[in-house]
Design a protein around this motif. Structure first.
Motif, PDB file in Angstrom:
ATOM      1  N   ILE A 156       0.925  -1.584   0.070  1.00  0.00           N
ATOM      2  CA  ILE A 156       0.010  -0.237  -0.025  1.00  0.00           C
ATOM      3  C   ILE A 156       0.930   1.654   0.027  1.00  0.00           C
ATOM      4  N   PRO A 157       1.862   1.325   0.666  1.00  0.00           N
ATOM      5  CA  PRO A 157       2.401   2.924   1.035  1.00  0.00           C
ATOM      6  C   PRO A 157       3.216   2.652  -0.559  1.00  0.00           C
ATOM      7  N   LEU A 158       4.294   1.516  -0.765  1.00  0.00           N
ATOM      8  CA  LEU A 158       4.959   1.645  -1.877  1.00  0.00           C
ATOM      9  C   LEU A 158       3.649   2.032  -3.351  1.00  0.00           C
ATOM     10  N   SER A 159       2.609   1.391  -3.509  1.00  0.00           N
ATOM     11  CA  SER A 159       1.870   1.899  -3.975  1.00  0.00           C
ATOM     12  C   SER A 159       1.342   3.291  -4.493  1.00  0.00           C
ATOM     13  N   TYR A 160       0.830   4.004  -3.250  1.00  0.00           N
ATOM     14  CA  TYR A 160       0.592   5.179  -3.255  1.00  0.00           C
ATOM     15  C   TYR A 160       2.186   6.084  -3.261  1.00  0.00           C
ATOM     16  N   ARG A 181       1.074  11.010  -2.262  1.00  0.00           N
ATOM     17  CA  ARG A 181       2.695  11.151  -0.953  1.00  0.00           C
ATOM     18  C   ARG A 181       1.591  11.350   0.493  1.00  0.00           C
ATOM     19  N   ASP A 182       1.354  12.318   0.613  1.00  0.00           N
ATOM     20  CA  ASP A 182       0.506  12.073   2.049  1.00  0.00           C
ATOM     21  C   ASP A 182      -0.140  10.932   2.763  1.00  0.00           C
ATOM     22  N   VAL A 183      -0.291  10.653   1.977  1.00  0.00           N
ATOM     23  CA  VAL A 183      -0.941   9.852   1.815  1.00  0.00           C
ATOM     24  C   VAL A 183       0.274   7.920   2.225  1.00  0.00           C
ATOM     25  N   GLY A 184       0.636   7.967   0.961  1.00  0.00           N
ATOM     26  CA  GLY A 184       1.883   7.423   1.153  1.00  0.00           C
ATOM     27  C   GLY A 184       2.945   6.852   2.712  1.00  0.00           C
ATOM     28  N   GLU A 185       2.935   8.225   2.815  1.00  0.00           N
ATOM     29  CA  GLU A 185       4.206   8.394   3.837  1.00  0.00           C
ATOM     30  C   GLU A 185       3.135   7.998   5.292  1.00  0.00           C
ATOM     31  N   ALA A 186       1.613   8.391   5.509  1.00  0.00           N
ATOM     32  CA  ALA A 186       1.051   7.807   6.168  1.00  0.00           C
ATOM     33  C   ALA A 186       1.065   6.552   7.315  1.00  0.00           C
ATOM     34  N   ARG A 187       0.373   5.657   5.460  1.00  0.00           N
ATOM     35  CA  ARG A 187       0.172   4.121   5.510  1.00  0.00           C
ATOM     36  C   ARG A 187       1.685   3.983   6.300  1.00  0.00           C
TER      37      ARG A 187
END
Length: 212
Positions: A156-160, A181-187
């Protein structure tokens, strides 16, 4: 089942509203995934994640040798070393990590080691020894869409984060890139926090002090 680079890029394409990958192809996204994968590895190393730890096979150390010349090729940083007589089938004994190799006369055992200039330095021993290295390892390079991603929770984080880079560098949509990017960093932060919590529940192994 291992997650592949292709699956991560498929998810990224969906986030970019291009599930058929007409604009965001594997060829365009793979270099971006490599960047986010390296970021992922760095975050895992900094958090002390057990996933990136490994142990070498026995490494021969000749009598008088003062460096380890055949460390594992994927080693980023050694954690601890242990030794035994060369060719032995007996138990290993832990070695002591020091700031510098001591200015001492060599004895039959190595006893100490230190890490500097990307090299494991030893005091040396008067007999042939073999060591085993516990270390932080690097992630294997992603070659194509069939390459495996280390870590089930990485998907999930890599996808975002891959979608974010693609949105900015390929699509020119910086607003979407920032949001992804914000969602990816949070995940990613959530994933690493879970791994740290699980590691805190493990018993601590205390190393005995052994120095001649």
């Amino acid at each position: 089942m291992p997650v592949t680079a292709g699956e991560v890029m498929d998810d990224a394409a969906v986030l970019l509203n291009d599930s058929s990958k007409q604009s965001y192809t594997y060829a365009k996204m793979l270099p971006l995934l490599k960047v986010t994968y390296r970021e992922w590895a760095l975050a895992k190393h900094m958090s002390g994640d057990q996933l990136l730890k490994d142990r070498s096979t026995a490494i021969d150390i000749a009598a008088g040798a003062t460096t380890v010349t055949s460390a594992p090729s994927d080693m980023v940083l050694p954690i601890r070393l242990e030794e035994r007589p060369d060719g032995s089938t007996g138990l290993y004994e832990d070695m002591e990590k020091t700031a510098w190799e001591p200015d001492e006369t060599q004895v039959e055992t190595l006893d100490v080691w230190n890490w500097r200039e990307e090299t494991i330095y030893l005091r040396g021993a008067t007999t042939a020894r073999e060591v085993r290295i516990y270390y932080w390892k690097d992630l294997a390079e992603l070659v194509d869409e069939n390459s495996n991603i280390v870590g089930i929770r990485a998907r999930i984080p890599l996808s975002y984060k891959t979608a974010a880079l693609a949105a900015g560098s390929i699509g020119g949509n910086m607003e979407l890139a920032t949001a992804l990017r914000d969602v990816g960093e949070a995940r990613q932060s959530e994933t690493i926090s879970v791994n740290v919590k699980s590691r805190q529940d493990l018993p601590v192994r205390r190393l005995p002090f052994r120095r001649r």
